[in-house]
Scaffold this motif. Sequence first.
Motif, PDB file in Angstrom:
ATOM      1  N   SER A 561       0.838  -1.203   0.000  1.00 41.69           N
ATOM      2  CA  SER A 561       0.000   0.000   0.000  1.00 41.69           C
ATOM      3  C   SER A 561       0.872   1.252   0.000  1.00 41.69           C
ATOM      4  N   LEU A 562       0.486   2.200  -0.837  1.00 44.24           N
ATOM      5  CA  LEU A 562       1.202   3.471  -0.911  1.00 44.24           C
ATOM      6  C   LEU A 562       0.619   4.472   0.085  1.00 44.24           C
ATOM      7  N   VAL A 563       1.482   5.273   0.673  1.00 45.70           N
ATOM      8  CA  VAL A 563       1.034   6.435   1.442  1.00 45.70           C
ATOM      9  C   VAL A 563       0.818   7.546   0.429  1.00 45.70           C
ATOM     10  N   GLU A 564      -0.418   8.001   0.275  1.00 43.18           N
ATOM     11  CA  GLU A 564      -0.785   8.843  -0.863  1.00 43.18           C
ATOM     12  C   GLU A 564      -0.130  10.214  -0.867  1.00 43.18           C
ATOM     13  N   GLU A 565       0.190  10.756   0.309  1.00 42.88           N
ATOM     14  CA  GLU A 565       0.783  12.093   0.369  1.00 42.88           C
ATOM     15  C   GLU A 565       2.258  12.007   0.720  1.00 42.88           C
ATOM     16  N   ALA A 566       3.075  12.809   0.015  1.00 42.64           N
ATOM     17  CA  ALA A 566       4.492  12.910   0.360  1.00 42.64           C
ATOM     18  C   ALA A 566       4.609  13.445   1.787  1.00 42.64           C
ATOM     19  N   GLN A 567       5.545  12.861   2.545  1.00 42.50           N
ATOM     20  CA  GLN A 567       5.675  13.201   3.962  1.00 42.50           C
ATOM     21  C   GLN A 567       7.007  13.903   4.252  1.00 42.50           C
ATOM     22  N   PRO A 568       6.964  14.951   5.090  1.00 42.59           N
ATOM     23  CA  PRO A 568       8.226  15.602   5.477  1.00 42.59           C
ATOM     24  C   PRO A 568       8.980  14.736   6.473  1.00 42.59           C
ATOM     25  N   GLY A 569      10.300  14.831   6.450  1.00 45.88           N
ATOM     26  CA  GLY A 569      11.135  14.085   7.387  1.00 45.88           C
ATOM     27  C   GLY A 569      12.410  14.824   7.678  1.00 45.88           C
ATOM     28  N   MET A 570      13.395  14.118   8.217  1.00 48.43           N
ATOM     29  CA  MET A 570      14.624  14.761   8.669  1.00 48.43           C
ATOM     30  C   MET A 570      15.420  15.404   7.532  1.00 48.43           C
ATOM     31  N   LYS A 571      15.394  14.796   6.338  1.00 43.55           N
ATOM     32  CA  LYS A 571      16.277  15.270   5.264  1.00 43.55           C
ATOM     33  C   LYS A 571      15.535  15.836   4.062  1.00 43.55           C
ATOM     34  N   GLY A 572      14.225  15.795   4.076  1.00 44.92           N
ATOM     35  CA  GLY A 572      13.489  16.282   2.920  1.00 44.92           C
ATOM     36  C   GLY A 572      12.089  15.707   2.904  1.00 44.92           C
ATOM     37  N   TYR A 573      11.611  15.363   1.711  1.00 44.65           N
ATOM     38  CA  TYR A 573      10.278  14.753   1.580  1.00 44.65           C
ATOM     39  C   TYR A 573      10.420  13.299   1.141  1.00 44.65           C
ATOM     40  N   TYR A 574       9.505  12.464   1.630  1.00 44.65           N
ATOM     41  CA  TYR A 574       9.597  11.025   1.447  1.00 44.65           C
ATOM     42  C   TYR A 574       8.329  10.489   0.781  1.00 44.65           C
ATOM     43  N   ALA A 575       8.536   9.518  -0.108  1.00 51.08           N
ATOM     44  CA  ALA A 575       7.436   8.735  -0.662  1.00 51.08           C
ATOM     45  C   ALA A 575       7.517   7.351  -0.019  1.00 51.08           C
ATOM     46  N   PHE A 576       6.402   6.896   0.566  1.00 48.22           N
ATOM     47  CA  PHE A 576       6.407   5.643   1.329  1.00 48.22           C
ATOM     48  C   PHE A 576       5.454   4.608   0.739  1.00 48.22           C
ATOM     49  N   ARG A 577       5.829   3.347   0.945  1.00 44.63           N
ATOM     50  CA  ARG A 577       4.858   2.256   0.810  1.00 44.63           C
ATOM     51  C   ARG A 577       5.160   1.217   1.877  1.00 44.63           C
ATOM     52  N   ILE A 578       4.140   0.452   2.225  1.00 40.04           N
ATOM     53  CA  ILE A 578       4.309  -0.544   3.281  1.00 40.04           C
ATOM     54  C   ILE A 578       5.040  -1.755   2.728  1.00 40.04           C
ATOM     55  N   LYS A 579       6.163  -2.072   3.331  1.00 43.06           N
ATOM     56  CA  LYS A 579       6.928  -3.254   2.938  1.00 43.06           C
ATOM     57  C   LYS A 579       6.389  -4.491   3.644  1.00 43.06           C
ATOM     58  N   GLU A 580       6.181  -4.357   4.964  1.00 45.61           N
ATOM     59  CA  GLU A 580       5.704  -5.507   5.732  1.00 45.61           C
ATOM     60  C   GLU A 580       4.975  -5.017   6.977  1.00 45.61           C
ATOM     61  N   PHE A 581       3.886  -5.677   7.283  1.00 43.17           N
ATOM     62  CA  PHE A 581       3.171  -5.404   8.526  1.00 43.17           C
ATOM     63  C   PHE A 581       3.239  -6.665   9.379  1.00 43.17           C
ATOM     64  N   THR A 582       3.715  -6.536  10.619  1.00 42.15           N
ATOM     65  CA  THR A 582       3.890  -7.690  11.494  1.00 42.15           C
ATOM     66  C   THR A 582       2.990  -7.566  12.712  1.00 42.15           C
ATOM     67  N   PRO A 583       1.865  -8.280  12.722  1.00 44.27           N
ATOM     68  CA  PRO A 583       1.001  -8.237  13.909  1.00 44.27           C
ATOM     69  C   PRO A 583       1.636  -9.033  15.046  1.00 44.27           C
ATOM     70  N   THR A 584       1.200  -8.782  16.233  1.00 47.36           N
ATOM     71  CA  THR A 584       1.723  -9.526  17.372  1.00 47.36           C
ATOM     72  C   THR A 584       1.305 -10.990  17.284  1.00 47.36           C
ATOM     73  N   SER A 585       2.144 -11.861  17.811  1.00 48.16           N
ATOM     74  CA  SER A 585       1.843 -13.294  17.769  1.00 48.16           C
ATOM     75  C   SER A 585       1.148 -13.720  19.058  1.00 48.16           C
ATOM     76  N   ASP A 586       0.457 -14.847  18.981  1.00 45.08           N
ATOM     77  CA  ASP A 586      -0.199 -15.400  20.164  1.00 45.08           C
ATOM     78  C   ASP A 586       0.833 -15.752  21.235  1.00 45.08           C
TER      79      ASP A 586
END
Length: 630
Positions: A561-586
Amino acid sequence: MLDIMRKHAKSWVINIIIGAIVVVFIFWGAGTFRQNEITKVATVNDEAIPMADFQEAYRQLYEMAKSQYRDYLNDELLQMLDLKRQAMDRLINEYLIIQQTKAMGLDVSKEELQATIAATPGFQVDGVFDVKRYQTMLSRYHYSPSDYELLVRRDLLSKKCIRLITSQAKVSEKEVRDFFNLYNDKVDLEFVLFEGDKFRDQVKLTDEEIAAYFEKNKENYRIPPQARVAYVAFRSGDFEDKAAVSDDDLTDYYEINADEFSEPEMAHARHILFRVNENADPEEVAKAHDRADAVLKMAREGIDFAELAKEYSEGPTAKDGGDLGWFAKDQMVKPFSDAAFSMKIGEISELVRTQFGFHIIKLEERREARSRTFEEVKDELRTKLTREKAQEMAVDKANEAYEQAGLNQDLAPIAETMGLRVVETDFFAANTPVGDLGLAPKLAEVALGLEPGQIGPLVDMDDGQYLIKCLEKKDSYLPELTAVKPSVEEDLLSEKAAEKAKEAAQGFLTKAAQAGWEKTVEQDALIVEATGPFTRGETPPKVGANEKLKETVFALRTPGSLVEEAQPGMKGYYAFRIKEFTPTSDADFAEKKEVVTKNLLQRKGQTYLYQWLEELKAKSKIEIDERALS
């Protein structure tokens, strides 16, 4: 009693007693400030809250704020904290709670009271309650046993009431799991960074743009008020050679603070660490285990342990042969401590798994729990108490100088009679160095509030007290553009470059949504990085704090999933997408369920207490003298 306490407020003995007797004196009006015509600050259901209680509550909050904010605690911050209002609210809550203990029929038994007093370290000798010590301590500071026991009884009643209310909190397993998930789910993001600095050469500024930017933002370039002062420093270090500490002082301190000189059981060990993340996959864990097991066999065959640590350990002590020095049980993670403190001297452990990886431990030495003798600590105590006494002397001399300065407004003769010197500074502002003192925000704040020729109040700095006199001042003013043009150009250039970086990042996201992330990255020859996994409570690595980003990605969850809006950060603007989502395990949840449940119950219990108090206030007759809050 209170007069005596005030008289000796600077005494190190008083500070010891206050620290040793661990009871919440919530209704005691010690440490009151100057007398005021207001004798009561409020009434709670017709029960008066004395001014003394209010002043003590305020003093405690002020000391806490002073300890936390240090030199940054100025008038503006004090106004924001509104400590007087906090003190009033705290007292009203305390009085309401005590009143409710009577309505609920709560009481404190004689046995409970005795047990609490007996458990107070300040009343113990060698860890056992001592009646003589108890009586001596109370009489030394003019407490009667009945007065002191009343304070303890009221504190115990208050705690009983609070426990009764907070114990009503209940949580379901679903609530606990949701709470656990909220703070332990992890997300790993891929990103492309568009650095603002790389777009600077695309920006061309005109004189008109610079002038317009300056006109719009001219307050950013305002030259702040400046002052030039003379000061005399009363540093505690300068009085140490005059501060005499008697052997009786040392003995008193040692006896009253016996627990301070108790040492727990200690161990001296070496270890060899093989790093593996606690959440690593089984294959990675098995590889680390095999490496560790091979070295363990070498150690047990007699190969020098320190040399093995230097060659194989992946911990920071490898260069020292794995030497950890002396440590107590609570200084190491539990599995490591459990192993180390169950071993014999010279023994080498089995593999020990902790959150850091696998350890091989060798116990070098062990020391039983003990109390350091007076002779052992005598020199150390003399140094400590000498410094404290020197600090008192510095304060006394500073106060004396302040009184004299108020009469003649001249610092030179005062400094000369005390063997000190007057230092004059150049002009400084609130956020610039004060001569050789460097940044001194508290002193600068006082100085900038003075008029030329005026003596300021004593300034309490880390190394002592400072008496200052304002020599000259410069008012704040707005400079002409020509005087600050380089700064204006730099700011405008950075702003426009950042805008271009944002446009580029947003353009990349638009293309990636249409053509795909990988294809767009390849076409534009861009570099993709990853943050690494992080939770909601952590700052996204390599990016910096961005609450909006965390809120977005933990809601999206789905890899790709892409983050639709460019985000500000420490060095400039970032384009993000989710690489991996890790839910907690039982398994993770099962391991930590008990701790999480306890944490959630405490939070919920505090919410219940707050709601109960608010309902109680709504039904109570509470009248506040607003003069106390002004």
